[in-house]
Design a protein around this motif. Structure first.
Motif, short mmCIF file in Angstrom:
data_model
loop_
_atom_site.label_atom_id
_atom_site.label_comp_id
_atom_site.label_asym_id
_atom_site.label_seq_id
_atom_site.Cartn_x
_atom_site.Cartn_y
_atom_site.Cartn_z
N GLU A 173 0.82 -1.21 0.00
CA GLU A 173 0.00 0.00 0.00
C GLU A 173 0.86 1.26 0.00
O GLU A 173 0.52 2.25 -0.63
CB GLU A 173 -0.92 0.00 1.23
N ASP A 174 1.95 1.21 0.73
CA ASP A 174 2.86 2.36 0.82
C ASP A 174 4.27 1.83 1.05
O ASP A 174 4.60 1.37 2.15
CB ASP A 174 2.44 3.29 1.96
N HIS A 175 5.11 1.90 0.02
CA HIS A 175 6.45 1.33 0.10
C HIS A 175 7.32 2.01 1.15
O HIS A 175 8.27 1.40 1.65
CB HIS A 175 7.14 1.41 -1.27
N LEU A 176 7.00 3.24 1.48
CA LEU A 176 7.80 3.96 2.48
C LEU A 176 7.73 3.27 3.84
O LEU A 176 8.60 3.47 4.70
CB LEU A 176 7.33 5.40 2.62
N SER A 222 9.50 8.74 -4.12
CA SER A 222 10.15 10.01 -4.38
C SER A 222 11.43 10.11 -3.55
O SER A 222 11.51 9.57 -2.45
CB SER A 222 9.22 11.18 -4.04
N ARG A 223 12.40 10.81 -4.09
CA ARG A 223 13.68 10.94 -3.41
C ARG A 223 13.52 11.70 -2.09
O ARG A 223 14.21 11.42 -1.11
CB ARG A 223 14.66 11.67 -4.32
N GLU A 224 12.61 12.68 -2.09
CA GLU A 224 12.41 13.47 -0.87
C GLU A 224 11.89 12.61 0.27
O GLU A 224 12.31 12.76 1.42
CB GLU A 224 11.43 14.62 -1.14
N ARG A 225 10.96 11.70 -0.02
CA ARG A 225 10.41 10.84 1.03
C ARG A 225 11.48 9.89 1.56
O ARG A 225 11.57 9.64 2.76
CB ARG A 225 9.21 10.04 0.51
N ILE A 226 12.30 9.36 0.66
CA ILE A 226 13.38 8.46 1.09
C ILE A 226 14.37 9.23 1.96
O ILE A 226 14.79 8.75 3.02
CB ILE A 226 14.09 7.85 -0.14
N ALA A 227 14.75 10.42 1.53
CA ALA A 227 15.73 11.21 2.28
C ALA A 227 15.20 11.53 3.67
O ALA A 227 15.94 11.45 4.65
CB ALA A 227 16.06 12.49 1.52
N ALA A 228 13.93 11.92 3.76
CA ALA A 228 13.36 12.28 5.05
C ALA A 228 13.42 11.11 6.02
O ALA A 228 13.79 11.26 7.20
CB ALA A 228 11.92 12.76 4.88
N GLU A 229 13.08 9.92 5.56
CA GLU A 229 13.10 8.75 6.45
C GLU A 229 14.53 8.32 6.79
O GLU A 229 14.82 7.95 7.93
CB GLU A 229 12.36 7.58 5.80
N LEU A 270 19.20 12.47 -3.37
CA LEU A 270 18.30 12.57 -2.22
C LEU A 270 17.63 13.94 -2.11
O LEU A 270 16.87 14.18 -1.17
CB LEU A 270 19.07 12.26 -0.93
N ARG A 271 17.97 14.82 -3.05
CA ARG A 271 17.40 16.17 -3.05
C ARG A 271 17.64 16.88 -1.71
O ARG A 271 16.73 17.48 -1.12
CB ARG A 271 15.89 16.12 -3.33
N LEU A 272 18.87 16.80 -1.22
CA LEU A 272 19.21 17.47 0.03
C LEU A 272 19.20 18.98 -0.18
O LEU A 272 19.35 19.47 -1.29
CB LEU A 272 20.59 17.02 0.51
N SER A 273 19.04 19.70 0.92
CA SER A 273 19.07 21.16 0.84
C SER A 273 20.48 21.63 0.49
O SER A 273 21.46 20.87 0.58
CB SER A 273 18.65 21.77 2.17
N LYS A 274 20.59 22.89 0.12
CA LYS A 274 21.90 23.45 -0.23
C LYS A 274 22.85 23.36 0.96
O LYS A 274 24.03 23.02 0.79
CB LYS A 274 21.73 24.91 -0.66
#
Length: 403
Positions: free
Chosen positions: A162-165, A200-207, A283-287
């Motif tokens: 249902e949700d891979h995260l 999404s890369r953002e969801r992976i990075a956050a976790e 991972l779309r990290l911040s600057k």
């Protein structure tokens, strides 16, 4: 043994009483992390509320009670009530209609059990009555919480589908709350590890960063590499990097330095600026995060020779990262404020040096000596400037104003 929620200070917040009066105690329940952490005696910051009321009714009732609301996720039934002791997300009961592993289509529900059934783990599906604080537990979450077991609600494979995260959430929650491993959950995460590619890369990075923030995630990451999920989200990591993380965690603890997820991510990567750039982009990290990750990858053994000079050249945070990753003592930099070089180019021009490259050269020479001497006081700094000006005069390398 679990704590009594009556002893949890968050349950006595004035704002929660006001919200309860506005929405009506029969219509709401506190749910999720606040209930779970309160039962464990862990400090609670945010409180979430589930409600039988529709979002429009929540907004209307709060408005009549003088409570400002923000429709932060109204399409999913969430309205944030702005209270003086902290915002509370109020979400209408929901049930999943369709899922694709990344997002869910939901419908509003009228049954607390339906809302509980769509949550991930049993320990996150505990509902507390706002007045009596009586717990409603639909899936054995209280027993799991007491025994340190993180277990999916229902079939683990289905919940991950249902949700891979939820794979990454499982590892994070198991690290934080688990004592023994749940075999069904472990098998499901291993067998469905490949599904993480669709997130999404953002969801992976956050976790991932949330996991790395926990006190000691080393054993979990070793397990994640053996089971497959870590190879999907961070293929650059090898056993040597996991050993480096273990050493970093030990150094942080020994030196009483707070864990930092970006620093720990650097330990999981080879010391290559190019790799750091690649991972930061993926991972779309911040600057700011990207800058620290790349700086950490540029570490060299000689960085440890003068920690404060290193901090002056970089920043205190970047210097601490490098020192800890190199196995050096970073405590000299804790609570140390990086000084500001007190001399500007104008002071050199005022001494008769023509503005231009020579001013910059003298300024850099004085600054280098000032750093090497450990940032001396103004008297010594002025003496350093005098010496460099005298040296320039003796070498005939400068031009005087008006000469």
């Amino acid at each position: 043994m679990l704590h009594d929620l009556h002893d949890a200070s968050w349950t006595r917040r004035e704002g929660l009483a006001l919200l309860t009066a506005a929405l009506g105690a029969p219509n709401i329940r506190w749910v999720g992390g606040a209930v779970r952490d309160g039962l464990l005696g862990v400090p609670v910051a945010d409180v979430d509320c589930a409600t039988l009321l529709m979002p429009a009714e929540v907004i209307a009732r709060c408005g009549r009670a003088g409570i400002r609301t923000v429709p932060t996720g109204i399409e999913h039934g969430t309205v944030t009530a702005i209270l003086k002791d902290g915002p509370v997300e109020v979400t209408t009961l929901r049930r999943d209609v369709a899922t694709d592993g990344r997002r869910a289509t939901i419908a509003f529900a009228s049954d607390w059990a339906d809302d509980a059934a769509r949550r991930d783990f049993t320990i996150n599906a505990l509902y507390a009555h706002p007045e009596t604080l009586e717990i409603e537990d639909f899936f054995g979450g209280l027993d799991d919480l007491a025994e340190g077991r993180v277990r999916f609600i229902g079939d683990a494979h289905q919940r991950i589908a249902e949700d891979h995260l939820r794979i990454l959430r499982y590892y994070r929650f198991q690290t934080r709350f688990g004592a023994d491993l749940d075999a069904e959950a472990e098998n499901a995460c291993r067998e469905l590890a490949h599904t993480l590619k669709g997130l999404s890369r953002e969801r992976i990075a956050a976790e991932l960063l949330a996991l790395l923030t926990l006190p000691d995630p080393h054993a979990t990451l070793v397990r994640m590499r053996a089971s497959g999920p870590l190879g999907v989200i961070l293929p650059e990591t090898c056993p040597g990097h996991l050993a480096a993380l273990e050493q970093l965690i030990a150094a942080e603890a020994k030196q009483d330095i707070a864990p930092d997820p970006v620093r720990r991510l650097a330990a999981l990567l080879p010391p290559s600026p190019q790799v750091a750039e690649t991972v930061a982009a993926r991972l779309r990290l911040s600057k700011t995060q990207r800058g620290r990750l790349v700086s950490a990858a540029e570490r060299r053994p000689d960085d440890t020779s003068d920690p404060r000079a290193l901090a002056y050249r970089l920043t205190a945070a970047a210097a601490i990262d490098r020192l800890l990753l190199l196995g050096a003592d970073a405590r000299l930099l804790i609570d140390w404020t990086v000084p500001v070089f007190p001399i500007k180019g104008g002071a050199i021009v005022a001494r008769g040096i023509t503005a231009g490259p020579e001013v910059a050269r003298i300024l850099q020479a004085v600054e280098a000596r000032w750093v090497a001497e450990g940032f001396p006081d103004s008297i010594r700094t002025a003496a350093l400037l005098d010496e460099e000006l005298a040296k320039a005069a003796s070498q005939g390398t400068h031009g005087a104003n008006g000469a």
